[in-house]
Design a protein around this motif. Structure first.
Motif: not given
Length: 65
Positions: A27-30, A44-51
């Motif tokens: 559920s995260y990106v490291a 961070v969340s995948p959505e935050a990393f994509a943003a």
């Protein structure tokens, strides 16, 4: 975090002195510094990393949180 499969950024320096690695968890990106593999890891969340990636690539909305 040791069980994660880490990938070096394709934009990292060729000499290994400016490298960033990323790994996808459940559920995260490291994100970590290649030189400090036993050091701290930013998650961070995948959505935050994509943003973040959209902003870096210049395709974001320009809004900040």
């Amino acid at each position: 975090m040791t069980a994660l499969r880490w990938f070096k950024s394709s934009y990292s320096g060729g000499e290994g002195n400016e490298c960033v690695e990323m790994a996808k968890g459940h559920s995260y990106v490291a994100v970590r510094d290649t030189k400090m593999r036993c050091g701290r890891v930013l998650t961070v969340s995948p959505e935050a990393f994509a943003a973040f990636l959209r902003e870096v690539k210049g395709g974001g909305s320009g809004h900040t949180a």
